[in-house]
Each structure stands twice: as structure tokens, then as C-alpha cells.
Design an enzyme around this catalytic site. Structure first.
Site, PDB file in Angstrom:
ATOM      1  N   LYS A 279      51.349 -21.454 -18.458  1.00 24.23           N
ATOM      2  CA  LYS A 279      51.850 -20.346 -19.272  1.00 24.23           C
ATOM      3  C   LYS A 279      50.824 -19.959 -20.337  1.00 24.23           C
ATOM      4  O   LYS A 279      50.012 -20.790 -20.736  1.00 24.23           O
ATOM      5  CB  LYS A 279      53.132 -20.785 -19.994  1.00 24.23           C
ATOM      6  CG  LYS A 279      54.362 -20.865 -19.127  1.00 24.23           C
ATOM      7  CD  LYS A 279      55.582 -21.233 -19.976  1.00 24.23           C
ATOM      8  CE  LYS A 279      56.815 -21.408 -19.115  1.00 24.23           C
ATOM      9  NZ  LYS A 279      57.260 -20.186 -18.429  1.00 24.23           N
ATOM     10  N   ASP A 290      63.675 -25.779 -22.627  1.00 21.57           N
ATOM     11  CA  ASP A 290      63.931 -25.548 -21.205  1.00 21.57           C
ATOM     12  C   ASP A 290      64.900 -26.569 -20.598  1.00 21.57           C
ATOM     13  O   ASP A 290      65.111 -26.598 -19.386  1.00 21.57           O
ATOM     14  CB  ASP A 290      62.598 -25.540 -20.448  1.00 21.57           C
ATOM     15  CG  ASP A 290      62.618 -24.611 -19.244  1.00 21.57           C
ATOM     16  OD1 ASP A 290      63.510 -23.750 -19.181  1.00 21.57           O
ATOM     17  OD2 ASP A 290      61.738 -24.755 -18.384  1.00 21.57           O
ATOM     18  N   ASP A 349      55.164 -22.557 -12.062  1.00 18.33           N
ATOM     19  CA  ASP A 349      56.004 -22.264 -13.224  1.00 18.33           C
ATOM     20  C   ASP A 349      57.445 -21.931 -12.809  1.00 18.33           C
ATOM     21  O   ASP A 349      58.327 -21.837 -13.650  1.00 18.33           O
ATOM     22  CB  ASP A 349      55.387 -21.118 -14.029  1.00 18.33           C
ATOM     23  CG  ASP A 349      55.938 -21.034 -15.434  1.00 18.33           C
ATOM     24  OD1 ASP A 349      56.638 -21.975 -15.862  1.00 18.33           O
ATOM     25  OD2 ASP A 349      55.650 -20.025 -16.122  1.00 18.33           O
ATOM     26  N   ARG A 353      64.155 -23.942 -10.456  1.00 23.61           N
ATOM     27  CA  ARG A 353      64.897 -23.826  -9.201  1.00 23.61           C
ATOM     28  C   ARG A 353      64.607 -25.007  -8.267  1.00 23.61           C
ATOM     29  O   ARG A 353      65.445 -25.358  -7.442  1.00 23.61           O
ATOM     30  CB  ARG A 353      64.570 -22.477  -8.540  1.00 23.61           C
ATOM     31  CG  ARG A 353      63.131 -22.317  -8.145  1.00 23.61           C
ATOM     32  CD  ARG A 353      62.757 -20.859  -7.891  1.00 23.61           C
ATOM     33  NE  ARG A 353      62.612 -20.112  -9.152  1.00 23.61           N
ATOM     34  CZ  ARG A 353      62.351 -18.804  -9.218  1.00 23.61           C
ATOM     35  NH1 ARG A 353      62.233 -18.100  -8.111  1.00 23.61           N
ATOM     36  NH2 ARG A 353      62.229 -18.205 -10.390  1.00 23.61           N
TER      37      ARG A 353
HETATM   38  N1  BES Z   1      61.660 -21.797 -18.166  1.00 23.79           N
HETATM   39  C1  BES Z   1      61.124 -20.613 -17.602  1.00 23.79           C
HETATM   40  C2  BES Z   1      61.976 -19.381 -17.868  1.00 23.79           C
HETATM   41  C3  BES Z   1      62.057 -18.959 -19.305  1.00 23.79           C
HETATM   42  C4  BES Z   1      61.152 -18.066 -19.832  1.00 23.79           C
HETATM   43  C5  BES Z   1      63.065 -19.426 -20.111  1.00 23.79           C
HETATM   44  C6  BES Z   1      61.247 -17.669 -21.148  1.00 23.79           C
HETATM   45  C7  BES Z   1      63.175 -19.019 -21.429  1.00 23.79           C
HETATM   46  C8  BES Z   1      62.260 -18.145 -21.944  1.00 23.79           C
HETATM   47  C9  BES Z   1      60.989 -20.782 -16.088  1.00 23.79           C
HETATM   48  O1  BES Z   1      60.694 -22.060 -15.659  1.00 23.79           O
HETATM   49  C10 BES Z   1      59.863 -19.910 -15.655  1.00 23.79           C
HETATM   50  O2  BES Z   1      58.763 -20.172 -16.053  1.00 23.79           O
HETATM   51  N2  BES Z   1      60.165 -18.903 -14.858  1.00 23.79           N
HETATM   52  C11 BES Z   1      59.177 -17.998 -14.373  1.00 23.79           C
HETATM   53  C12 BES Z   1      59.424 -17.774 -12.904  1.00 23.79           C
HETATM   54  C13 BES Z   1      58.349 -16.996 -12.218  1.00 23.79           C
HETATM   55  C14 BES Z   1      57.070 -17.787 -12.196  1.00 23.79           C
HETATM   56  C15 BES Z   1      58.809 -16.649 -10.846  1.00 23.79           C
HETATM   57  C16 BES Z   1      59.307 -16.703 -15.162  1.00 23.79           C
HETATM   58  O3  BES Z   1      60.427 -16.296 -15.451  1.00 23.79           O
HETATM   59  O4  BES Z   1      58.284 -16.136 -15.521  1.00 23.79           O
HETATM   60 ZN    ZN Z   2      61.330 -23.583 -16.864  1.00 19.38          ZN
HETATM   61 MN    MN Z   3      58.623 -22.446 -15.687  1.00 18.05          MN
END
Ligand code: BES
Ligand code: ZN
Ligand code: MN
Length: 502
Positions: A279, A290, A349, A353
Site C-alpha cells: 500500500k 483491519d 492486498d 477475502r
Molecule cells: N483492508 C483493505 C480494505 C480497506 C481499505 C479497509 C481502506 C479500510 C480502509 C483490504 O484488504 C484491501 O486492501 N482491499 C483492496 C482490494 C483490492 C486490491 C482488490 C482495496 O480495496 O483496495
Molecule cells: Zn485488509
Molecule cells: Mn488489503
């Protein structure tokens, strides 16, 4: 905060501060008319000048010389037709916020005496108590010496009752709200805890402590056991961190033995750096949140147990850390999940899931009558709904409806997104059974579509709390940081289930 119920007339009560509510469009409330009379028209004047008009969460502090109360705090609830329990909760929170600096030892509250259409006295007591207690929350265990916050809230609050009130029923409502506030506080504490302290093992220890407090069962699986089970998706995410994963399993038996349990599954990523698909640095600190779904699951089990709800409940929390390292999974890797389905990793990331896939498969052994998972799953959910609602998706309309209703009741609102079969195609892989991202369009939906592949034959709903678990701006009932979202929602849902299916 000590809370007591007392039958007394508000305007005859001797107190450091009397908290009263007012609607923007209903000034002929007998209490307000009498107060205005005793204050020589001070309220009418405030209303005329715009100083206090009764808008939601507006407040006016008066220091009358002529009343037994040394101060009066009026709090607005907005239009009466649009107001509900959430407005009452927020008004109580606003009162605590307004009085925080004043170092009052004690106050008296009459907010719940307002005539709020569609609510019962017990529900109003519960809402006000929740608001008072939740607004007082601070995460201050790491502030030392002079940095310790000053201006603590009141040590005791008296909730004033009308003559003829059903005292036992209201005492029960008060006790219920105290349990809910305790559970939300636990969830907030867990989510606010920094990543250096909060390992998967730490989360498991906290779950064991909650189980001891509530008198229910907690079993914890370590890495070797997870390997023996075949939790390849969960272990894949975990392999980038030196901290070993845990699968936390909570079991509360409040119903008859043999009755199929309700299962809750909560995402427990104690820190999400993104893995090799790292990230950006900005706001990465917030990714200690998270595991908010996992925290909500632990806290909901605690609430259900302390409230002795007549339900059987299973909580499963996959706890891992998602870090980049020489041992981390790579984009392009293929993992074999507990279900046997293979998963192509396109983005490390999209880890939530993956761990949920195994947890949702694991929970099948309890033969649950329904499963609700709760997770800070997608940034796309924040784009879709912002910070004022969580997303709900599922394969059972009745379940989704029941959850949405619990959301309205508790103020932790849900909004449904569609889970049409068309979206499922976005996660087909060329080399494995499924891939772990569906690209940018409808990111919240394709994440749910992924989970759906692991919940076939179950009555299942998914809650995405990415936008609601962590709040950047203080609100009446919580400071910025962890909101504790999901705890009151899910406990409300369980209370309804217990009610209907006894
Ligand atoms: N934990 C994150 C989602 C998240 C983002 C929660 C901001 C709270 C605030 C999750 O694990 C993630 O990184 N999701 C990605 C998925 C993508 C790579 C398909 C996302 O949402 O960018
Ligand atoms: Zn996450
Ligand atoms: Mn993530």
C-alpha cells in the site's frame, strides 16, 4: 460512570446540571413551557435570536439562579418527525461532549422523557444510556504523566423518571445498555490498539479473556493446526509475517442444545500493509484497524453472553498479519483453500477475502443455520457509501432484511448492494478456480462474489465495514478512531433472532 434511575421532577431536581432535550419544531412541550416561564422567556429569546433553535446536536448551557439545578443543558434533536432513537443517542453524547471540560461530578438527565413517536420508554432509556457511555470513551492507555487527558466526564448520572414508570423494565433496559457499551468499548480498544502490540496471538489472548468474562468457550488454532486442516488461503496471507496466524473460535450456548447456531465470521488482519502489492505510505497507519470485523465478532459474543440471549452462537476470527517479506506470497501465486478450490493471487492486498474464504469453510462444521461475516474488506466500499453506512450483500433476502432492520434500530445503518450473477464472471481465473480480485469496477461486489463461492448452500450475508469501522472526525458518540461498529448492530440482530425463534 455510575448510572441510577430516580423518580423525580426535572425542574425540582437539585443537580450540578440538568440535561433536557428539545425538538426544532415542538416548543409546546410542557416541561419546556414551564422552564421558559421560570426563566422569564429565556428560551423564547434564544429561539428568536437563533442562539438555540433545537437543531440536531445543537446545545445551550444556562445557569439559572431560580432553579434547584445549577445548570441546564438543552440539547437539540432536530425535527420531531425525523427523529428516532439514534437522535436520542447522539443528544446524550452531545451532552457529555459539552460538559466534558466542566469537571462536573454528577448530572441529571431527562432526555429520555421526550415524547418521541414510535419509541418505548425502555428503548429511550437504552438509547440515552448508550449515548452517555459511548461518548465518554477515550483510548488513552498510552498517554502518560502530563499528557494524560484532563476534563473527565461525570462520575455519576441520574436518569430521571416520571411517576408511575415501569421501574423493573427500565432497570433492565439500563443494564442492557451498560452491557452493550462494555462490548463496544472492548471492540474499540482492540481496534485502536497499535500493530506492534496487536499480534494474532494478542488478539487470541483477548478473545480468551472475553470468553472468561462472558463464560463461554474459546478455542485457538495455531499455524500447525491450520496446516493440518488445510487452510492454504489463510496460511498464504500469514506467511509474509514472522507472527504466526491464529484461528479463534468462540462458542456461546445460550439456546437449547442441538439447535443449529448462528455463526459470525470476522476479518482479523491485525495490520494490512498490502503484502508484496504494498500500500502507499499515506494513512497506512490506519490499517491497524483491519481486524475491526474480528473485534466486532468477539465483542458481540461477549454481549450475547452477558445478556444471556437464548441463542447458540459461534464466532470465527481468522487472525493474520499482511506484510511484504522474502517469505510473502507473490502476485501470480496459486493457493489451495480449505474448501479445495484453488485461488489465483493477482493482488496480495486483497487478503481479507482469502482468510475469510477459509474461515467461512471452517464454520460449516458447526452446521450453522445462518452465517454473517463482517470485514473491513474493500476501499471501494468507502467510495460507494462513505462513512455513514456499511454495505450488506448476501444470498438470503430475509437475512439481509433482518440485518438492515437491526441497522435502523441501532443507528449502525446498512445499505444493500446487488450480488447479481453477472458480477461473478469478473473473478473467473484462467489458471485456477477463482482469482482474488475482479478489477476496479464494483470492487465491493466482486469481493462479496468471491466470498459467495465459499458459502454455497449456507444462508449467508456479508457486511463490509471499511468505511464505518474507523472515523477520522469525532462524532457525538465517539472520538476519532475506532467506532466499534457492528457490535450493537449484530447484538441487535441476535436479540431479534432470539425473540422470533424461541
Ligand atoms: N483492508 C483493505 C480494505 C480497506 C481499505 C479497509 C481502506 C479500510 C480502509 C483490504 O484488504 C484491501 O486492501 N482491499 C483492496 C482490494 C483490492 C486490491 C482488490 C482495496 O480495496 O483496495
Ligand atoms: Zn485488509
Ligand atoms: Mn488489503
Amino acid at each position: 460512570m455510575k448510572l441510577t434511575l430516580r423518580i423525580a421532577e426535572p425542574l425540582k431536581t437539585r443537580t450540578a446540571c440538568l440535561v433536557l432535550g428539545a425538538f426544532a419544531d415542538r416548543w409546546h412541550d410542557p416541561l419546556l413551557i414551564e422552564l421558559d416561564r421560570q426563566l422569564d422567556g429565556r428560551l423564547k429569546e434564544a429561539r428568536r435570536s437563533g442562539e438555540f433553535t433545537g437543531r440536531a446536536n445543537e446545545s445551550l448551557l444556562l445557569q439559572p439562579a431560580t432553579l434547584p439545578a445549577r445548570r441546564i443543558l438543552l440539547v437539540g434533536l432536530g425535527q420531531r418527525s425525523g427523529a428516532g432513537l439514534e437522535q436520542l443517542r447522539q443528544a446524550a453524547g452531545t451532552a457529555i461532549g459539552q460538559l466534558r471540560g466542566k469537571r462536573l461530578a454528577e448530572l441529571s438527565c431527562a432526555l429520555h422523557l421526550l415524547d418521541l413517536p414510535g419509541t418505548t420508554p425502555a428503548a429511550r432509556i437504552e438509547a440515552v444510556t448508550e449515548g452517555l457511555l459511548l461518548a465518554g470513551y477515550r483510548f488513552d492507555r498510552y498517554r502518560t504523566g502530563d499528557n494524560r487527558p484532563k476534563g473527565a466526564g461525570p462520575r455519576s448520572v441520574t436518569l430521571l423518571l416520571a411517576r408511575g414508570a415501569n421501574r423493573p423494565e427500565l432497570e433492565k433496559a439500563l443494564a442492557t445498555a451498560q452491557v452493550l457499551a462494555r462490548a463496544v468499548t472492548l471492540a474499540r480498544d482492540l481496534v485502536n490498539e497499535p500493530g506492534n502490540i496487536k499480534s494474532p496471538a494478542y488478539l487470541a489472548e483477548q478473545a480468551v479473556a472475553a470468553a472468561a468474562e462472558g463464560g463461554f468457550l474459546c478455542t485457538v488454532l495455531g499455524r500447525d493446526e491450520l496446516a493440518r486442516e488445510g487452510c492454504g488461503a489463510l496460511l498464504g496471507v500469514a506467511q509474509g509475517s514472522v507472527r504466526e496466524p491464529r484461528l479463534i473460535v468462540l462458542e456461546y450456548q445460550g439456546g437449547k442444545t442441538g439447535v443449529a447456531p448462528i455463526a459470525l465470521v470476522g476479518k482479523g488482519v491485525v495490520f494490512d500493509a498490502g503484502g508484496i502489492s504494498l500500500k502507499p505510505a499515506e494513512k497506512m497507519d490506519e490499517m491497524k484497524m483491519d481486524m475491526a470485523g474480528g473485534a466486532a465478532t468477539i465483542a458481540t459474543c461477549l454481549a450475547a453472553a452477558l445478556l444471556k440471549l437464548p441463542v447458540n452462537l459461534v464466532g470465527v476470527i481468522p487472525a493474520v498479519e499482511n506484510l511484504p517479506s522474502g517469505s510473502a506470497i507473490r502476485p501470480g501465486d496459486i493457493l489451495t483453500s480449505l474448501s479445495g478450490q484453488t485461488i489465483e493471487i493477482l493482488n496480495t492486498d486483497a487478503e481479507g477475502r482469502l482468510i475469510l474464504a477459509d474461515a467461512l469453510t471452517y464454520v460449516r462444521r458447526f452446521q450453522p443455520r445462518l452465517v454473517v461475516d463482517i470485514a473491513t474488506l474493500t476501499g471501494a466500499c468507502i467510495i460507494a457509501l462513505g462513512h455513514h453506512a456499511s454495505a450488506v450483500l448476501g444470498n438470503d433476502p430475509a437475512l439481509v432484511k433482518a440485518l438492515r432492520q437491526a441497522g435502523e434500530q441501532t443507528g449502525e445503518r446498512l445499505w444493500e448492494l446487488p450480488l447479481w450473477a453477472d458480477y461473478d464472471q469478473q473473478i473467473n481465473s484462467d489458471v485456477a478456480d477463482v482469482k482474488n480480485t475482479g478489477g476496479r469496477p464494483a470492487g465491493t461486489i466482486t469481493a462479496a462474489a468471491f466470498l459467495q463461492r465459499f458459502t454455497k448452500g449456507l444462508h449467508w450475508a456479508h457486511l463490509d465495514i471499511a468505511g464505518t469501522a474507523w472515523i477520522d472526525q469525532a462524532r457525538p458518540c465517539h472520538p476519532k478512531g475506532a467506532s466499534g461498529v457492528g457490535v450493537r448492530l449484530l447484538t441487535g440482530f441476535l436479540r431479534e433472532q432470539a425473540h422470533g425463534k424461541r
